[in-house]
Design an enzyme around this catalytic site. Structure first.
Site, PDB file in Angstrom:
ATOM      1  N   ASP A 192       5.476  -3.407   2.178  1.00 38.08           N
ATOM      2  CA  ASP A 192       5.422  -3.489   0.633  1.00 38.08           C
ATOM      3  C   ASP A 192       5.851  -2.003   0.318  1.00 38.08           C
ATOM      4  O   ASP A 192       5.254  -1.022   1.396  1.00 38.08           O
ATOM      5  CB  ASP A 192       4.334  -4.316   0.896  1.00 38.08           C
ATOM      6  CG  ASP A 192       4.173  -4.427  -1.085  1.00 38.08           C
ATOM      7  OD1 ASP A 192       4.183  -3.857  -2.069  1.00 38.08           O
ATOM      8  OD2 ASP A 192       2.748  -3.109  -1.347  1.00 38.08           O
ATOM      9  N   ASP A 218       4.610  -0.342  -3.677  1.00 31.85           N
ATOM     10  CA  ASP A 218       4.260  -0.025  -4.011  1.00 31.85           C
ATOM     11  C   ASP A 218       1.982   0.179  -3.327  1.00 31.85           C
ATOM     12  O   ASP A 218       2.053  -0.884  -3.490  1.00 31.85           O
ATOM     13  CB  ASP A 218       3.664  -0.280  -5.408  1.00 31.85           C
ATOM     14  CG  ASP A 218       5.175   0.181  -6.051  1.00 31.85           C
ATOM     15  OD1 ASP A 218       5.080   0.809  -6.329  1.00 31.85           O
ATOM     16  OD2 ASP A 218       5.393  -0.911  -6.818  1.00 31.85           O
ATOM     17  N   GLY A 257       7.689  -4.979 -13.407  1.00 31.05           N
ATOM     18  CA  GLY A 257       6.654  -4.094 -14.705  1.00 31.05           C
ATOM     19  C   GLY A 257       7.136  -5.127 -15.952  1.00 31.05           C
ATOM     20  O   GLY A 257       6.404  -5.168 -17.287  1.00 31.05           O
ATOM     21  N   LYS A 258       8.275  -5.568 -16.107  1.00 30.57           N
ATOM     22  CA  LYS A 258       8.527  -6.359 -17.724  1.00 30.57           C
ATOM     23  C   LYS A 258       7.736  -7.129 -17.685  1.00 30.57           C
ATOM     24  O   LYS A 258       7.513  -7.813 -18.885  1.00 30.57           O
ATOM     25  CB  LYS A 258      10.379  -6.827 -17.562  1.00 30.57           C
ATOM     26  CG  LYS A 258      11.328  -5.776 -16.906  1.00 30.57           C
ATOM     27  CD  LYS A 258      12.494  -6.268 -16.941  1.00 30.57           C
ATOM     28  CE  LYS A 258      12.772  -7.111 -15.973  1.00 30.57           C
ATOM     29  NZ  LYS A 258      12.780  -5.962 -14.748  1.00 30.57           N
TER      30      LYS A 258
HETATM   31  C1  XBP Z   1       3.929  -3.853  -7.055  1.00 33.95           C
HETATM   32  C2  XBP Z   1       4.525  -3.674  -9.239  1.00 33.95           C
HETATM   33  C3  XBP Z   1       5.260  -3.393  -8.968  1.00 33.95           C
HETATM   34  C4  XBP Z   1       5.198  -1.681 -10.377  1.00 33.95           C
HETATM   35  C5  XBP Z   1       6.251  -1.846 -11.389  1.00 33.95           C
HETATM   36  O1  XBP Z   1       4.904  -3.896  -6.745  1.00 33.95           O
HETATM   37  O2  XBP Z   1       3.452  -4.480  -9.403  1.00 33.95           O
HETATM   38  O3  XBP Z   1       5.716  -4.225 -10.492  1.00 33.95           O
HETATM   39  O4  XBP Z   1       3.508  -2.107 -10.422  1.00 33.95           O
HETATM   40  O5  XBP Z   1       6.989  -1.566 -10.452  1.00 33.95           O
HETATM   41  P1  XBP Z   1       4.881  -3.693  -4.954  1.00 33.95           P
HETATM   42  P2  XBP Z   1       8.577  -1.972 -11.887  1.00 33.95           P
HETATM   43  O6  XBP Z   1       3.461  -3.732  -4.032  1.00 33.95           O
HETATM   44  O7  XBP Z   1       5.410  -5.161  -4.190  1.00 33.95           O
HETATM   45  O8  XBP Z   1       5.740  -2.929  -4.658  1.00 33.95           O
HETATM   46  O9  XBP Z   1       8.011  -1.448 -13.524  1.00 33.95           O
HETATM   47  O10 XBP Z   1       9.666  -1.422 -11.460  1.00 33.95           O
HETATM   48  O11 XBP Z   1       8.888  -3.974 -12.029  1.00 33.95           O
HETATM   49 MG    MG Z   2       2.080  -3.606  -3.087  1.00 26.82          MG
END
Ligand code: XBP
Ligand code: MG
Length: 262
Positions: free
Chosen positions: A10, A12, A54-55
């Site tokens: 993953d 984030d 995000g969206k």
């Molecule tokens: C984490 C998320 C992402 C980010 C925002 O995803 O929920 O949506 O917060 O990214 P992961 P975007 O842990 O699976 O990486 O605004 O580009 O959607």
């Molecule tokens: Mg994550």
């Protein structure tokens, strides 16, 4: 039992703590640019993280926190444009190097490459965000380290649905049993486990109180030789930092005991 062949990460919260000082700040800058009086605090953003993407998070906030607000024109298009502006702010922020990789991430990725393991990414975030983070915080050529970078809207259903992990496994023609996934959140764990992947959790400030039942190991970070991790649930096989032998040990367990961290 087949040998460990691949590690799937993953992004984030797992590779780097991008949410509080990266995504949240970028959302707020996009709101200010658009003349909106929305301002996501650290605490409120933690709640909003229960909605992945995000969206989708913007849509949820609009409905929950500002239901009387009528975006001009088509609602979906308006959200998409606001999110595009947020992505531009986010990639710029990341390129300024404001968010480092978490402890042990670079070392483990390098060790995995040296050991001939295949690498992939399975994330909810937008592809441009992954590119910015890897090239800035890992290495300029690091996009090539990963055989598959599965990100954002490449699958219709975001985490906790298993689609993004299923996509990675199908693309790499791999059985889940020879892989190990790395996540930081409950939603990420659900996604990986539904794809039948053994999963390691590295918690962070936003996720530490979540339920990680079903994880193979729960630790505070991947650790370094001089920076031992703390084991929150599971068995680290006598190791104090995450290395390839530990990855192999966890993969051989396959059906981890139902660990509860709550
Ligand atoms: C984490 C998320 C992402 C980010 C925002 O995803 O929920 O949506 O917060 O990214 P992961 P975007 O842990 O699976 O990486 O605004 O580009 O959607
Ligand atoms: Mg994550």
């Amino acid at each position: 039992m087949s040998k460990l062949q691949a590690l799937i990460f993953d992004v984030d919260g797992t590779l780097a703590d991008t949410e509080r000082d990266g995504h949240r700040v970028a959302f707020n800058r996009a709101f200010a640019d658009a003349g909106l009086d929305w301002d996501w605090s650290i605490a409120r953003y933690g709640e909003l993280l229960s909605v992945t993407g995000g969206k989708e998070r913007l849509q949820h906030y609009l409905t929950m926190d500002d239901p009387d607000f009528e975006p001009p024109g088509d609602r979906r298009e308006w959200i998409a444009a606001l999110h595009k502006a947020k992505t531009a702010h986010y990639t710029r922020l990341i390129q300024e190097n404001v968010v480092p990789l978490r402890p042990g991430v670079k070392r483990l990725l390098q060790d995995a490459r040296d050991a001939g393991l295949r690498l992939a990414i399975a994330t909810t975030t937008t592809p441009a965000n992954v590119t910015a983070l890897l090239q800035t915080a890992l290495a300029p050529d690091s996009l090539d380290w990963f055989e598959v970078i599965a990100a954002g809207d490449i699958v219709p259903a975001k985490k906790p649905a298993p689609d993004i992990y299923d996509y990675v496994l199908q693309t790499m023609q791999l059985d889940s049993q020879v892989c190990l996934a790395f996540e930081d959140s409950h939603a990420g764990l659900q996604s990986a486990r539904q794809a039948a992947l053994s999963t390691v959790i590295t918690v962070n400030d936003y996720t530490q109180a979540q339920d990680f039942t079903g994880a193979s190991l729960v630790i505070d970070h991947l650790g370094e030789p001089a920076l031992p991790f703390k084991v929150l649930a599971g068995e680290s096989n006598g190791t104090t930092f995450f290395d390839i032998p530990l990855a192999q040990f966890l993969q051989t367990l396959q059906h981890p005991p139902e660990l509860s961290t709550t």
